[in-house]
Design a protein around this motif. Structure first.
Motif, PDB file in Angstrom:
ATOM      1  N   LEU A  10     -12.111  14.904  43.574  1.00  0.00           N
ATOM      2  CA  LEU A  10     -10.990  15.188  44.791  1.00  0.00           C
ATOM      3  C   LEU A  10     -11.185  13.865  45.147  1.00  0.00           C
ATOM      4  O   LEU A  10      -9.943  13.796  45.468  1.00  0.00           O
ATOM      5  N   ARG A  11     -11.877  13.789  45.947  1.00  0.00           N
ATOM      6  CA  ARG A  11     -12.132  12.012  46.439  1.00  0.00           C
ATOM      7  C   ARG A  11     -12.150  11.028  45.583  1.00  0.00           C
ATOM      8  O   ARG A  11     -11.438  10.084  46.648  1.00  0.00           O
ATOM      9  N   LEU A  12     -11.812  11.454  44.523  1.00  0.00           N
ATOM     10  CA  LEU A  12     -11.398   9.914  43.599  1.00  0.00           C
ATOM     11  C   LEU A  12      -9.973   9.827  43.682  1.00  0.00           C
ATOM     12  O   LEU A  12      -9.188   9.010  43.303  1.00  0.00           O
ATOM     13  N   ILE A  13      -9.889  11.925  43.806  1.00  0.00           N
ATOM     14  CA  ILE A  13      -7.952  11.719  43.100  1.00  0.00           C
ATOM     15  C   ILE A  13      -7.209  10.746  44.165  1.00  0.00           C
ATOM     16  O   ILE A  13      -6.075  10.568  44.701  1.00  0.00           O
ATOM     17  N   ILE A  14      -7.647  11.357  45.669  1.00  0.00           N
ATOM     18  CA  ILE A  14      -7.334  11.018  47.434  1.00  0.00           C
ATOM     19  C   ILE A  14      -7.686   9.649  46.748  1.00  0.00           C
ATOM     20  O   ILE A  14      -5.973   9.057  47.132  1.00  0.00           O
ATOM     21  N   ALA A  15      -7.952   8.768  46.985  1.00  0.00           N
ATOM     22  CA  ALA A  15      -8.266   7.192  47.080  1.00  0.00           C
ATOM     23  C   ALA A  15      -7.286   6.793  46.111  1.00  0.00           C
ATOM     24  O   ALA A  15      -6.130   6.176  46.144  1.00  0.00           O
ATOM     25  N   HIS A  16      -7.514   7.404  44.802  1.00  0.00           N
ATOM     26  CA  HIS A  16      -5.897   7.082  43.684  1.00  0.00           C
ATOM     27  C   HIS A  16      -4.776   7.493  44.391  1.00  0.00           C
ATOM     28  O   HIS A  16      -3.884   6.288  44.309  1.00  0.00           O
ATOM     29  N   LEU A  17      -4.734   8.388  44.974  1.00  0.00           N
ATOM     30  CA  LEU A  17      -3.387   8.688  45.309  1.00  0.00           C
ATOM     31  C   LEU A  17      -2.701   8.063  46.741  1.00  0.00           C
ATOM     32  O   LEU A  17      -1.193   6.929  46.632  1.00  0.00           O
ATOM     33  N   LEU A  18      -3.683   7.581  47.165  1.00  0.00           N
ATOM     34  CA  LEU A  18      -3.377   6.684  48.249  1.00  0.00           C
ATOM     35  C   LEU A  18      -3.066   5.327  47.875  1.00  0.00           C
ATOM     36  O   LEU A  18      -2.380   4.684  48.675  1.00  0.00           O
ATOM     37  N   ALA A  19      -3.423   4.618  46.695  1.00  0.00           N
ATOM     38  CA  ALA A  19      -3.875   3.174  46.892  1.00  0.00           C
ATOM     39  C   ALA A  19      -2.542   2.717  45.835  1.00  0.00           C
ATOM     40  O   ALA A  19      -2.307   2.081  45.952  1.00  0.00           O
ATOM     41  N   ASP A  20      -2.100   4.303  44.970  1.00  0.00           N
ATOM     42  CA  ASP A  20      -1.007   4.160  44.263  1.00  0.00           C
ATOM     43  C   ASP A  20      -0.039   4.261  44.717  1.00  0.00           C
ATOM     44  O   ASP A  20       1.334   3.970  43.768  1.00  0.00           O
ATOM     45  N   PHE A  21       0.045   4.814  45.586  1.00  0.00           N
ATOM     46  CA  PHE A  21       1.408   5.762  46.331  1.00  0.00           C
ATOM     47  C   PHE A  21       2.006   5.348  47.799  1.00  0.00           C
ATOM     48  O   PHE A  21       2.658   4.469  48.497  1.00  0.00           O
ATOM     49  N   VAL A  68     -15.179   0.005  36.641  1.00  0.00           N
ATOM     50  CA  VAL A  68     -14.419   1.145  35.952  1.00  0.00           C
ATOM     51  C   VAL A  68     -12.987   1.772  36.855  1.00  0.00           C
ATOM     52  O   VAL A  68     -12.875   1.352  35.702  1.00  0.00           O
ATOM     53  N   ILE A  69     -12.888   2.064  37.212  1.00  0.00           N
ATOM     54  CA  ILE A  69     -11.904   2.798  37.562  1.00  0.00           C
ATOM     55  C   ILE A  69     -11.001   1.575  38.117  1.00  0.00           C
ATOM     56  O   ILE A  69      -9.912   1.708  37.324  1.00  0.00           O
ATOM     57  N   LEU A  70     -11.273   0.200  38.459  1.00  0.00           N
ATOM     58  CA  LEU A  70      -9.971  -0.895  39.028  1.00  0.00           C
ATOM     59  C   LEU A  70     -10.094  -1.357  37.688  1.00  0.00           C
ATOM     60  O   LEU A  70      -8.589  -1.424  37.299  1.00  0.00           O
ATOM     61  N   ILE A  71     -10.603  -1.575  36.645  1.00  0.00           N
ATOM     62  CA  ILE A  71     -10.682  -1.985  35.130  1.00  0.00           C
ATOM     63  C   ILE A  71      -9.601  -1.586  34.574  1.00  0.00           C
ATOM     64  O   ILE A  71      -8.573  -1.772  34.116  1.00  0.00           O
ATOM     65  N   VAL A  72     -10.025  -0.307  35.191  1.00  0.00           N
ATOM     66  CA  VAL A  72      -9.032   1.052  33.778  1.00  0.00           C
ATOM     67  C   VAL A  72      -7.861   0.602  34.242  1.00  0.00           C
ATOM     68  O   VAL A  72      -6.627   0.693  33.326  1.00  0.00           O
ATOM     69  N   GLN A  95       0.146   7.584  35.446  1.00  0.00           N
ATOM     70  CA  GLN A  95       0.256   9.352  36.356  1.00  0.00           C
ATOM     71  C   GLN A  95      -1.379  10.010  35.395  1.00  0.00           C
ATOM     72  O   GLN A  95      -2.201   9.652  36.153  1.00  0.00           O
ATOM     73  N   LEU A  96      -1.153  10.541  34.331  1.00  0.00           N
ATOM     74  CA  LEU A  96      -1.739  10.909  33.495  1.00  0.00           C
ATOM     75  C   LEU A  96      -2.855  10.365  32.595  1.00  0.00           C
ATOM     76  O   LEU A  96      -3.635  10.581  33.505  1.00  0.00           O
ATOM     77  N   LEU A  97      -2.906   9.173  32.667  1.00  0.00           N
ATOM     78  CA  LEU A  97      -4.084   8.448  32.154  1.00  0.00           C
ATOM     79  C   LEU A  97      -4.251   8.077  33.674  1.00  0.00           C
ATOM     80  O   LEU A  97      -6.064   7.635  32.902  1.00  0.00           O
ATOM     81  N   HIS A  98      -4.036   7.609  34.415  1.00  0.00           N
ATOM     82  CA  HIS A  98      -5.282   7.547  35.940  1.00  0.00           C
ATOM     83  C   HIS A  98      -5.270   8.372  35.448  1.00  0.00           C
ATOM     84  O   HIS A  98      -7.335   8.262  36.453  1.00  0.00           O
ATOM     85  N   LEU A  99      -5.318  10.098  36.192  1.00  0.00           N
ATOM     86  CA  LEU A  99      -5.558  11.374  35.931  1.00  0.00           C
ATOM     87  C   LEU A  99      -7.484  10.756  35.640  1.00  0.00           C
ATOM     88  O   LEU A  99      -8.082  11.535  35.710  1.00  0.00           O
ATOM     89  N   ILE A 100      -6.953  10.977  33.528  1.00  0.00           N
ATOM     90  CA  ILE A 100      -7.654  11.502  32.789  1.00  0.00           C
ATOM     91  C   ILE A 100      -9.112  10.366  32.935  1.00  0.00           C
ATOM     92  O   ILE A 100     -10.002  10.902  33.079  1.00  0.00           O
ATOM     93  N   SER A 101      -8.712   8.805  32.615  1.00  0.00           N
ATOM     94  CA  SER A 101     -10.225   7.701  33.182  1.00  0.00           C
ATOM     95  C   SER A 101     -10.775   8.031  34.962  1.00  0.00           C
ATOM     96  O   SER A 101     -12.223   7.529  34.530  1.00  0.00           O
ATOM     97  N   ILE A 102     -10.313   8.761  36.191  1.00  0.00           N
ATOM     98  CA  ILE A 102     -10.786   9.516  36.862  1.00  0.00           C
ATOM     99  C   ILE A 102     -12.022  10.682  36.571  1.00  0.00           C
ATOM    100  O   ILE A 102     -12.586  10.373  37.131  1.00  0.00           O
ATOM    101  N   VAL A 103     -11.481  11.537  35.918  1.00  0.00           N
ATOM    102  CA  VAL A 103     -11.742  12.797  35.399  1.00  0.00           C
ATOM    103  C   VAL A 103     -13.432  12.334  34.557  1.00  0.00           C
ATOM    104  O   VAL A 103     -14.386  12.507  34.648  1.00  0.00           O
ATOM    105  N   PHE A 104     -13.312  11.373  33.584  1.00  0.00           N
ATOM    106  CA  PHE A 104     -13.881  10.646  32.905  1.00  0.00           C
ATOM    107  C   PHE A 104     -14.621   9.866  33.297  1.00  0.00           C
ATOM    108  O   PHE A 104     -16.315  10.210  33.273  1.00  0.00           O
ATOM    109  N   VAL A 105     -14.621   9.299  34.509  1.00  0.00           N
ATOM    110  CA  VAL A 105     -15.615   8.040  35.687  1.00  0.00           C
ATOM    111  C   VAL A 105     -16.047   9.591  36.019  1.00  0.00           C
ATOM    112  O   VAL A 105     -17.635   8.373  36.303  1.00  0.00           O
TER     113      VAL A 105
END
Length: 248
Positions: A10-21, A68-72, A95-105
């Protein structure tokens, strides 16, 4: 195997939303999407993604997961640049690709599986994870939902004449954010009546001065945007309410 904490995901998802939006300005996004790897904005955005991921993951000796998240993330964004398309499908897929990559990490760093994740969501959802989910929902109802509404109504934007002298700058954006915040809050409080009053009040203020035939297209455009905005907020609210109540 003992199930690992879901709050890391959940914290990784929050980080993505803050950085990407939230912390990506419109100007930076345009320059990044136009020039890709040739743009300094592209690398500024990737550094922001890596930094927010590292901070919110809060595992200070683990630098490889944010890397890894940065590169992907960069590969996905560059793919979007090369595609040279900008529509609803591309936005949602991105956005789905970003979410899938976060889940796999998350699977990788916690040694969890998909079944572990499902079990923890529906059987072992802690209070801290519920609060993080609420925070995610409110973030989603800010810029991300506004961008989605913009894409969904893009096909009609060419029919609308925009006059900056007739409205405040970004007023529509903030009206949308505030109304979605209110709707989500009302649903979480199980108060549905105010939502009806909110829709009625907005209809009076936004449509009261659109009476002529020449304003018909603008009226319909605003109505579509309003209903989409309300629908997105209601869907968020119902999903979050279900998740919280059924994991009590």
């Amino acid at each position: 195997m003992e199930i690992q904490q879901l709050d890391i995901l959940l914290r990784l998802i929050i980080a993505h939303l803050l950085a990407d939006f939230i912390f990506q300005t419109d100007g930076l996004a345009k320059r990044k999407n136009s020039n890709g790897l040739r743009s300094r904005s592209f690398y500024i955005h990737l550094l922001t993604v890596g930094l927010f991921t590292y901070i919110f993951m809060a595992q200070w000796t683990n630098w490889y997961a944010p890397l890894v998240i940065l590169i992907v993330h960069g590969l996905i964004d560059q793919g979007k640049v090369l595609l040279k398309r900008d529509n609803t499908f591309v936005f949602v897929t991105d956005q789905l690709l970003h979410l899938i990559s976060i889940v796999f990490v998350w699977f990788w760093i916690t040694e969890n599986s998909f079944s572990d994740m499902i079990v923890q969501i529906f059987e072992n959802y802690t209070w801290s994870e519920k609060y993080l989910s609420i925070f995610i929902a409110y973030i989603l109802l800010t810029v991300p939902s506004g961008v989605l509404v913009g894409y969904l109504t893009k096909q009609w934007q060419s029919y609308i004449t925009k006059d900056d002298d007739e409205s405040l700058k970004n007023a529509g954006k903030w009206i949308g954010i505030i109304e979605r915040f209110l709707i989500l809050s009302f649903i979480l409080l199980n108060q549905w009546t105010p939502i009806g009053f909110l829709l009625a009040a907005k209809s009076v203020f936004r449509f009261g001065d659109l009476k002529g035939k020449e304003d018909q297209k603008k009226t319909e455009y605003i109505l579509i945007g309003t209903l989409l905005s309300f629908s997105i907020a209601i869907i968020h609210g119902l999903a979050l309410q279900y998740l919280i109540i059924n994991t009590w």
